[in-house]
Write an enzyme that holds these catalytic residues in place. Structure first.
Site, PDB file in Angstrom:
ATOM      1  N   TRP A   1      -2.793  -2.756  -1.796  1.00 43.84           N
ATOM      2  CA  TRP A   1      -2.447  -4.171  -1.966  1.00 43.84           C
ATOM      3  C   TRP A   1      -3.304  -4.890  -0.935  1.00 43.84           C
ATOM      4  O   TRP A   1      -3.056  -4.814   0.266  1.00 43.84           O
ATOM      5  CB  TRP A   1      -0.965  -4.380  -1.694  1.00 43.84           C
ATOM      6  CG  TRP A   1      -0.491  -5.760  -2.007  1.00 43.84           C
ATOM      7  CD1 TRP A   1      -0.110  -6.230  -3.222  1.00 43.84           C
ATOM      8  CD2 TRP A   1      -0.316  -6.850  -1.096  1.00 43.84           C
ATOM      9  NE1 TRP A   1       0.279  -7.547  -3.126  1.00 43.84           N
ATOM     10  CE2 TRP A   1       0.169  -7.959  -1.838  1.00 43.84           C
ATOM     11  CE3 TRP A   1      -0.522  -7.012   0.279  1.00 43.84           C
ATOM     12  CZ2 TRP A   1       0.441  -9.188  -1.257  1.00 43.84           C
ATOM     13  CZ3 TRP A   1      -0.254  -8.239   0.863  1.00 43.84           C
ATOM     14  CH2 TRP A   1       0.226  -9.318   0.087  1.00 43.84           C
TER      15      TRP A   1
ATOM     16  N   LYS B   1       6.227  -4.602  -4.008  1.00 42.18           N
ATOM     17  CA  LYS B   1       7.665  -4.424  -3.863  1.00 42.18           C
ATOM     18  C   LYS B   1       8.108  -4.496  -2.408  1.00 42.18           C
ATOM     19  O   LYS B   1       9.076  -5.128  -2.054  1.00 42.18           O
ATOM     20  CB  LYS B   1       8.030  -3.064  -4.462  1.00 42.18           C
ATOM     21  CG  LYS B   1       9.502  -2.740  -4.420  1.00 42.18           C
ATOM     22  CD  LYS B   1      10.190  -3.378  -5.585  1.00 42.18           C
ATOM     23  CE  LYS B   1      11.682  -3.267  -5.525  1.00 42.18           C
ATOM     24  NZ  LYS B   1      12.300  -4.343  -6.296  1.00 42.18           N
TER      25      LYS B   1
ATOM     26  N   HIS C   1      16.336 -37.083  -6.933  1.00 41.37           N
ATOM     27  CA  HIS C   1      15.468 -37.377  -5.785  1.00 41.37           C
ATOM     28  C   HIS C   1      14.039 -36.871  -5.995  1.00 41.37           C
ATOM     29  O   HIS C   1      13.329 -36.633  -5.024  1.00 41.37           O
ATOM     30  CB  HIS C   1      16.072 -36.794  -4.518  1.00 41.37           C
ATOM     31  CG  HIS C   1      17.416 -37.374  -4.200  1.00 41.37           C
ATOM     32  ND1 HIS C   1      17.592 -38.707  -3.901  1.00 41.37           N
ATOM     33  CD2 HIS C   1      18.651 -36.822  -4.205  1.00 41.37           C
ATOM     34  CE1 HIS C   1      18.877 -38.956  -3.692  1.00 41.37           C
ATOM     35  NE2 HIS C   1      19.541 -37.816  -3.884  1.00 41.37           N
TER      36      HIS C   1
ATOM     37  N   ASN D   1      -1.844   1.827   5.754  1.00 36.32           N
ATOM     38  CA  ASN D   1      -0.990   0.742   5.277  1.00 36.32           C
ATOM     39  C   ASN D   1      -0.701  -0.129   6.493  1.00 36.32           C
ATOM     40  O   ASN D   1      -0.324   0.386   7.543  1.00 36.32           O
ATOM     41  CB  ASN D   1       0.315   1.333   4.706  1.00 36.32           C
ATOM     42  CG  ASN D   1       1.348   0.273   4.399  1.00 36.32           C
ATOM     43  OD1 ASN D   1       1.006  -0.869   4.115  1.00 36.32           O
ATOM     44  ND2 ASN D   1       2.609   0.646   4.454  1.00 36.32           N
ATOM     45  N   GLY D   2      -0.893  -1.449   6.354  1.00 36.87           N
ATOM     46  CA  GLY D   2      -0.638  -2.323   7.499  1.00 36.87           C
ATOM     47  C   GLY D   2      -1.887  -3.110   7.854  1.00 36.87           C
ATOM     48  O   GLY D   2      -2.803  -3.242   7.043  1.00 36.87           O
TER      49      GLY D   2
ATOM     50  N   GLU E   1      16.945 -18.216  -7.778  1.00 35.67           N
ATOM     51  CA  GLU E   1      16.606 -16.847  -8.137  1.00 35.67           C
ATOM     52  C   GLU E   1      16.112 -16.770  -9.591  1.00 35.67           C
ATOM     53  O   GLU E   1      15.158 -16.045  -9.894  1.00 35.67           O
ATOM     54  CB  GLU E   1      17.834 -15.941  -7.915  1.00 35.67           C
ATOM     55  CG  GLU E   1      17.654 -14.487  -8.297  1.00 35.67           C
ATOM     56  CD  GLU E   1      16.556 -13.746  -7.540  1.00 35.67           C
ATOM     57  OE1 GLU E   1      16.012 -14.271  -6.557  1.00 35.67           O
ATOM     58  OE2 GLU E   1      16.229 -12.625  -7.980  1.00 35.67           O
TER      59      GLU E   1
ATOM     60  N   LYS F   1      12.468 -15.335 -10.601  1.00 34.69           N
ATOM     61  CA  LYS F   1      12.253 -14.251 -11.575  1.00 34.69           C
ATOM     62  C   LYS F   1      11.238 -14.670 -12.628  1.00 34.69           C
ATOM     63  O   LYS F   1      10.320 -13.931 -12.937  1.00 34.69           O
ATOM     64  CB  LYS F   1      13.556 -13.854 -12.289  1.00 34.69           C
ATOM     65  CG  LYS F   1      14.597 -13.093 -11.501  1.00 34.69           C
ATOM     66  CD  LYS F   1      14.218 -11.679 -11.143  1.00 34.69           C
ATOM     67  CE  LYS F   1      13.438 -11.621  -9.869  1.00 34.69           C
ATOM     68  NZ  LYS F   1      14.043 -11.393  -8.638  1.00 34.69           N
TER      69      LYS F   1
ATOM     70  N   CYS G   1       0.832  -1.200   0.000  1.00 37.06           N
ATOM     71  CA  CYS G   1       0.000   0.000   0.000  1.00 37.06           C
ATOM     72  C   CYS G   1       0.866   1.248   0.000  1.00 37.06           C
ATOM     73  O   CYS G   1       1.821   1.349   0.751  1.00 37.06           O
ATOM     74  CB  CYS G   1      -0.955   0.057   1.182  1.00 37.06           C
ATOM     75  SG  CYS G   1      -2.084  -1.315   1.261  1.00 37.06           S
TER      76      CYS G   1
ATOM     77  N   GLU H   1       7.634 -15.025 -11.162  1.00 44.24           N
ATOM     78  CA  GLU H   1       6.925 -13.834 -10.686  1.00 44.24           C
ATOM     79  C   GLU H   1       6.515 -12.904 -11.806  1.00 44.24           C
ATOM     80  O   GLU H   1       5.502 -12.241 -11.697  1.00 44.24           O
ATOM     81  CB  GLU H   1       7.657 -13.098  -9.548  1.00 44.24           C
ATOM     82  CG  GLU H   1       8.997 -12.530  -9.824  1.00 44.24           C
ATOM     83  CD  GLU H   1       9.670 -11.945  -8.573  1.00 44.24           C
ATOM     84  OE1 GLU H   1       9.014 -11.683  -7.564  1.00 44.24           O
ATOM     85  OE2 GLU H   1      10.898 -11.741  -8.633  1.00 44.24           O
TER      86      GLU H   1
ATOM     87  N   ARG I   1       4.189  -0.320  -4.766  1.00 52.01           N
ATOM     88  CA  ARG I   1       3.913  -0.887  -3.444  1.00 52.01           C
ATOM     89  C   ARG I   1       2.618  -1.702  -3.411  1.00 52.01           C
ATOM     90  O   ARG I   1       2.353  -2.407  -2.439  1.00 52.01           O
ATOM     91  CB  ARG I   1       3.808   0.229  -2.397  1.00 52.01           C
ATOM     92  CG  ARG I   1       5.075   1.022  -2.226  1.00 52.01           C
ATOM     93  CD  ARG I   1       4.862   2.108  -1.201  1.00 52.01           C
ATOM     94  NE  ARG I   1       4.623   1.552   0.110  1.00 52.01           N
ATOM     95  CZ  ARG I   1       5.554   1.236   0.983  1.00 52.01           C
ATOM     96  NH1 ARG I   1       6.811   1.440   0.680  1.00 52.01           N
ATOM     97  NH2 ARG I   1       5.259   0.737   2.146  1.00 52.01           N
TER      98      ARG I   1
END
Ligand code: G6P
Length: 609
Positions: A74, A604, A505, A99-100, A482, A486, A2, A489, A27
């Site tokens: 968000w 983010k 395995h 926000n929160g 990573e 990438k 947010c 996402e 955000r």
């Protein structure tokens, strides 16, 4: 999570708030809203979708006023609907953005409903609006009404509130979620971070835990939770507003990938002299505290966690110290045993990630030698709350998928590993070799960036795929993780990273001619092992794409495409091999037409649990 922006001025603040939202959209971006005190009334416009949707609404139905707040959301509590978008309003009088998470919103909601308040949303935020409204009815001022309200909240929040009956001010409060006050001339502002306000001011006050501030055009009054006045330092920020703009690039992510050489050079600055790393660059007590460390605990989230996993290989090799790496969301809720003389390390691009910050606070009382934060945000909560700090100088990273923040973190942890090595038997020659490689990182990454056209072509082979495996060994295993992160996402292709030796395995069962397998193969002492792993995939008809140093001798064969990599020395190979994986994810996403910089459901800076 947010984005928040607020303004009180002598001019129409709607364009300032909208520009702030555009800059904060990274955000959270599922809905947006604005409340402006327009001719004495609370004018409210909200829209599902991006800030552009809100702008379109305002073009048809404008708002004009000198006091206002705006928010990009968000979603946490309640779906993505216009009714759940912020601001939330109570009694046509009080407007709130938040926000929160207010964890105890349910009993508060019941209490307010019993008093006759009707809730129009499913959010936790709406209780703030009604509670402040209820307090105002007792005849107190806005700051007091907000202080009384926040006293009752548990959870994490940054809130901004205005009251239509106090048209010259807004009140802000924070616990855990970041807020910064921007100082203008005859006008003042607030936002989740400085980037939102750079077009209007370069002077900022960072609010601290529990601070409440009353902000008018002419003055800023800051109080602690106890109601006593607090003095807070004013910071002049040199950051140019265009640092957070796309320039010639189509997406922030691509710009940030190409900024890596200069970000690496900047991160190295001041850390090395005469072939030695400089522990003092981490703070006046760094030499003493690093020298005492006998164990290392690294805690982080997301991409930063992957940087921590690479750090483990380097720290154990260069400093011969036991090192554990853990996800912050796990660490913070378990019983952690801290051996004597352990150094606690957080890695974070933002310095505000809720889980990592909570882990840092937990660690504060867990008996560590010291808390070290490696971070890209100089004024963040984690930096402020740590004993030792190492800043990565990547510059603002706007694309939600982290790129230059990650590679500068890798450079930073390699420096820290060498620093720890100095106190633990790393010879001068070995240290000088690490330093030589550190210096070569930016130039080698530049060469890796020249692979862009080739990777763009390669991306075409991935667009129609539903799954991809990434394989690596040793410090290249976290690089594979990573690479998979990438791709998933931003292109929404399911991808997994595996240690190549672990293939047998389980994941080997997935291999067929439809499964691309990306392998990162620098010319290191694990090459022969990796070659065997590659054979195993080839024997099962997998489609291999091997990013390989020419010196590996790997060549194209049926089912195997070798993508030649510039030679990278052992320590910097994880930094260099990350680059083509970033480019691959980027180009696949562009071909798929996804929203590269703002992928669905993500954000983010994750300042909620
Ligand atoms: C979010 C971001 C990731 C980031 C992670 C940790 O999920 O989208 O890019 O790696 O948070 O963030 P931090 O700021 O602590 O590095």
């Amino acid at each position: 999570m947010c984005g928040i922006v607020g303004a009180v001025a002598q001019r129409n603040i709607t364009p300032i708030l909208l520009e702030g939202l555009r800059r904060l959209e990274y955000r959270g971006y599922d809905s947006a809203g604005i409340a402006v005190l327009d001719r004495g009334r609370v004018g409210l416009r909200r829209a599902v979708g991006k800030v552009a949707q809100l702008e379109a609404k305002l073009a048809v139905d404008p708002l004009n006023g000198q006091l206002g707040i705006a928010h990009t959301r968000w979603a946490t509590h309640g779906g993505v609907t216009e009714a759940n978008a912020h601001p939330h309003v109570s009694g046509d009088r009080v407007a709130v953005i938040h926000n929160g998470i207010i964890e105890n919103y349910e009993p508060l909601k019941a209490e307010l409903q019993a008093k006759g308040y009707v809730f129009k949303s499913e959010t936790d935020t709406e209780v703030i609006a009604h509670l402040v409204h209820d307090n105002l009815k007792q005849g107190v001022g806005l700051a007091e009404a907000v202080r009384e309200a926040v006293r009752r909240f548990t959870g994490a929040y940054a809130i901004v509130v205005f009251d239509a009956q106090a048209p010259d001010r807004f009140v802000v409060a924070r616990i855990a979620s970041p807020l910064v006050i921007g100082l203008g001339f005859g006008e003042n502002f607030v936002a989740s971070d400085v980037s939102a306000l750079l077009p209007v001011t370069q002077r900022f006050i960072y609010m601290e835990e529990g601070d409440i501030a009353e902000i008018t055009r002419e003055a800023v009054y800051i109080f602690g939770a106890d109601g006593h006045k607090r003095e807070r330092k004013v910071h002049d920020i040199a950051q140019r507003p265009e640092a957070a703009e796309k320039g010639q690039y189509r997406h922030f992510m691509l710009k940030e990938i190409f900024e890596q050489p200069e970000a690496l050079v900047a991160t190295l600055g001041g850390r090395i002299a005469n072939h030695h790393v400089l522990p003092e660059s981490l703070g006046p007590r760094a030499a003493e505290l690093l020298g005492r460390a006998r164990n290392i605990h690294i805690v982080a989230c997301g991409t930063s966690y992957h940087a921590g996993l690479v750090a483990k290989y380097w720290i154990e090799e260069l400093a011969r110290l036991p090192c554990s790496v853990e996800l912050a969301s796990e660490y913070r809720y378990r019983t952690v045993n801290v051996p004597a003389d352990t150094l606690f390390v957080t890695l974070s691009q933002s310095g505000e990630t809720a889980d990592t910050l909570a882990a840092l606070r937990y660690a504060r009382h867990a008996g560590y030698v010291a808390l070290l934060t490696i971070c890209n945000s100089a004024q963040s909560s984690m930096v402020r709350e740590s004993d030792l700090v190492m800043l990565t100088h990547a510059g603002p990273e706007i694309g939600v998928a982290s790129t230059k923040a990650f590679t500068t973190q890798l450079l930073a942890v390699l420096i820290v590993a060498a620093m720890l090595g100095r106190y633990n038997g790393l010879s001068k020659e070995q240290e000088a070799e690490v330093v030589r490689q550190l210096y070569s990182a930016a130039g080698t990454v530049e060469k890796a960036l020249e692979m862009d056209p080739a990777i763009q072509k390669l991306a075409e082979l991935f667009v129609e795929k539903h799954h991809t495996l990434f394989l690596g060994r040793g410090p290249m295993f976290p690089v594979a993780l990573e690479g998979a992160l990438k791709l998933k996402e931003i292109s929404y292709i399911h991808a997994e990273g595996y240690a190549a030796g672990e293939l047998k395995h389980g994941p080997l069962a997935l291999i067929d001619e439809d499964m691309p397998v990306v392998v990162v193969a620098p010319n290191n002492d694990l090459l022969d092992k990796l070659k065997s792993n590659i054979q195993v995939v080839r024997a099962r008809g997998g489609q291999l794409f091997v990013m390989a140093d020419v010196a590996t001798g790997l060549t194209d064969e049926p089912g195997t495409t070798v993508i030649p990599m510039p030679h990278a020395d052992t320590y910097i190979a994880p930094i260099v091999y990350t680059v083509p994986l970033q480019l691959l994810a980027y180009h696949v996403a562009v071909l798929k037409g996804t929203d590269v910089d703002q992928p669905r459901n993500l954000a983010k800076s994750v300042t909620v649990e």
